[in-house]
Every structure is written in structure tokens, then in C-alpha cells.
Design an enzyme around this catalytic site. Sequence first.
Site, short mmCIF file in Angstrom:
data_model
loop_
_atom_site.label_atom_id
_atom_site.label_comp_id
_atom_site.label_asym_id
_atom_site.label_seq_id
_atom_site.Cartn_x
_atom_site.Cartn_y
_atom_site.Cartn_z
N CYS A 120 -5.33 -0.31 -4.40
CA CYS A 120 -5.93 -0.19 -3.07
C CYS A 120 -5.56 1.18 -2.57
CB CYS A 120 -5.43 -1.27 -2.12
SG CYS A 120 -5.98 -0.98 -0.43
N CYS A 123 -4.82 1.34 1.57
CA CYS A 123 -3.59 0.77 2.16
C CYS A 123 -2.83 0.07 1.04
CB CYS A 123 -3.92 -0.17 3.31
SG CYS A 123 -5.32 -1.25 3.02
N SER A 124 -2.74 -1.24 1.09
CA SER A 124 -2.07 -1.93 -0.01
C SER A 124 -2.64 -3.34 -0.16
CB SER A 124 -0.56 -1.97 0.22
OG SER A 124 -0.30 -2.55 1.48
N CYS A 125 -3.97 -3.48 -0.06
CA CYS A 125 -4.61 -4.78 -0.24
C CYS A 125 -4.23 -5.33 -1.61
CB CYS A 125 -6.13 -4.66 -0.16
SG CYS A 125 -6.68 -4.09 1.45
#
Lengths: 215, 95
Positions: A120, A123-125
Amino acid sequence: MSTHHHHDHDHDHHDHAHPTQPDIDGPLTYHQKLEIAIRELMIEKGILSADEVRRTVEAMDARSPAGGAKVVARAWNDPAYKQLLMSDPSKALNQVGVEVGLYKLVVVENTDKVHNLVVCTLCSCYPRAVLGLPPDWYKSRAYRSRAVREPRQVMAEFGLEVPDDTTVRVHDSTADMRYLVLPKRPKGTEGWSEEKLAAIVTRDTMIGVAEARAS
Amino acid sequence: MTPARFQPGDRVKVMKADVPGHLRTPWYIRGHEGEVERICGFFANPEELAFNRHGLPKRALYRVRFAQKKVWPDYAGPAGDTIDVEIYEHWLERA
């Protein structure tokens, strides 16, 4: 960093340097303060209780890659289930009692011809419903920027060399989907039970930085 | 909710826009051409949700597949390698 610390009290001195944990974590950030303020207000107004907040955090922390490993192992052993997992992941997760969570899951299959890698960049999905909390490296800028641009080098640094005749497909989880890699079933696992198979389906194999191994 | 404008297999181009806000279209993919891999469904617009608005009508979200060699001119891997990105319909035009 100095290799020796001066203390104003008596202390057992070791002849090696040792890392210290600071007593104070440093000042709160704007968003940390905002979170605390809103949480305290909601508790004060009786909208939430402190125990509800704690239980929710505990439940989030308790999720693990076990859910993902379970569906992968079943898909390896049961072709009909695999078909369902590919076409309707929510239904497939429900069938084995794994909570689907908020987001739609997309399952991408590794084969002899295709290797999938999930990132991702924004962000950090991460597919938390099936894998739990993401590892720190998944959230690092280095991984997020390099996995799209030089995925083969990144995987090589994880110890995975993908041959040139295998297509590498990177999946940037930018919006409302979450991705789960269905790793290749390793040779030497014929006849294994679902439980035995699930034990070799690790978190990294379902992100795509590793392959499942029989031992 | 209007029906999806693009179908799997359609060639599309990502708008090259520099607009402020909470955007889900990564910078590196703007201006590039790819192929619709699937229609992911219809979702409230995250660019509006981020500002506490309802984000309706729902927008079509696509997974678009791009050739790595086109996205990164110095890409070191084979020509067949791809990058899939989720992109909302209002960021896409027909290529």
C-alpha cells in the site's frame, strides 16, 4: 552513541554497551492528543466505556495470520473451496468462521507463471481481517516506495528470487480493496491435513515476499 | 449511482491532475495508460468522506493494470511485469 553510560548511582557495570529504553516516550503528537481528547470526552458522556475501548483494542491485537492460513490450507485441499475463495472471498471466509471485516477482499493466486506481491503505497492498508496487524516493514517508506518500483529486488532481499519467466504482479492497495496472496502449494505436501498445511502458510507467504515451504 | 462507464479490457488513462485533498490516486500512476482488470464495485467517494461529507452518489472503482516498463522507464524486470492500482472512475478517461 557513546559506548559507556555515566550513572550517578551505584550500578552493576557490564563491559558491553546495552540499549536503554527511555523512561519518557517524548511529547505527544497532535493526533495522539486529539485521540485522547475525543476518547475521554466520549467516555465522560457515556457514549463508550473505557472497558469497551480496551476490549476493541484487545480484539484488534488478537487477530493473526491464522485466519488467512486456514482459508489457504482449505483452498489447497479442496478445489471447490478454492474456486469460491477466488470468486467470492467474503462467502469463503464466512464458511470457515473467519470474520470478513470492513473491506472487500481480493484473492490473487500464485502459480508457476505468476507471482503476486501486495503493498500500500499511500498508507498501510493491509488485510487485517485475515492477517492481523501488519509487520513494521510493511508500513515503512522503504517498502512502500520500493515494492512498486523494484519488486524483484525487494523480494530478493527477503530471500525470494523470482525467475524471469514468471510474471511479477504488484498490487497497490490504494482504495477499498484488500489483497490476500494465495501462495503456491509446495511439493512434498501431498496428502497433508488442513491443519498441517496451515502451519506452513505464514504471514509473509500471504503478502508475497516469501513462498510456502514443506519444511 | 450511474452504471460503470468502463468494462474489463478497456484501455484507460489516469488523469494527470495536481489537486489538493485526500486522494487515493497515487502520484506515480497519474498520466499513465492501462487496462481495466475488473470493476471492484461502487463506493462512496473517499475524497469527500475524508471531509466528513457523504460522498454520494457512489462511484465506480476499478482495478487498472499497468505495464511496469511504461510506468518506470528504468524498470529492471521483464516486460510482462505489471502493477495493479485501484482507481475511481472520475480519475479515468478512455485511452
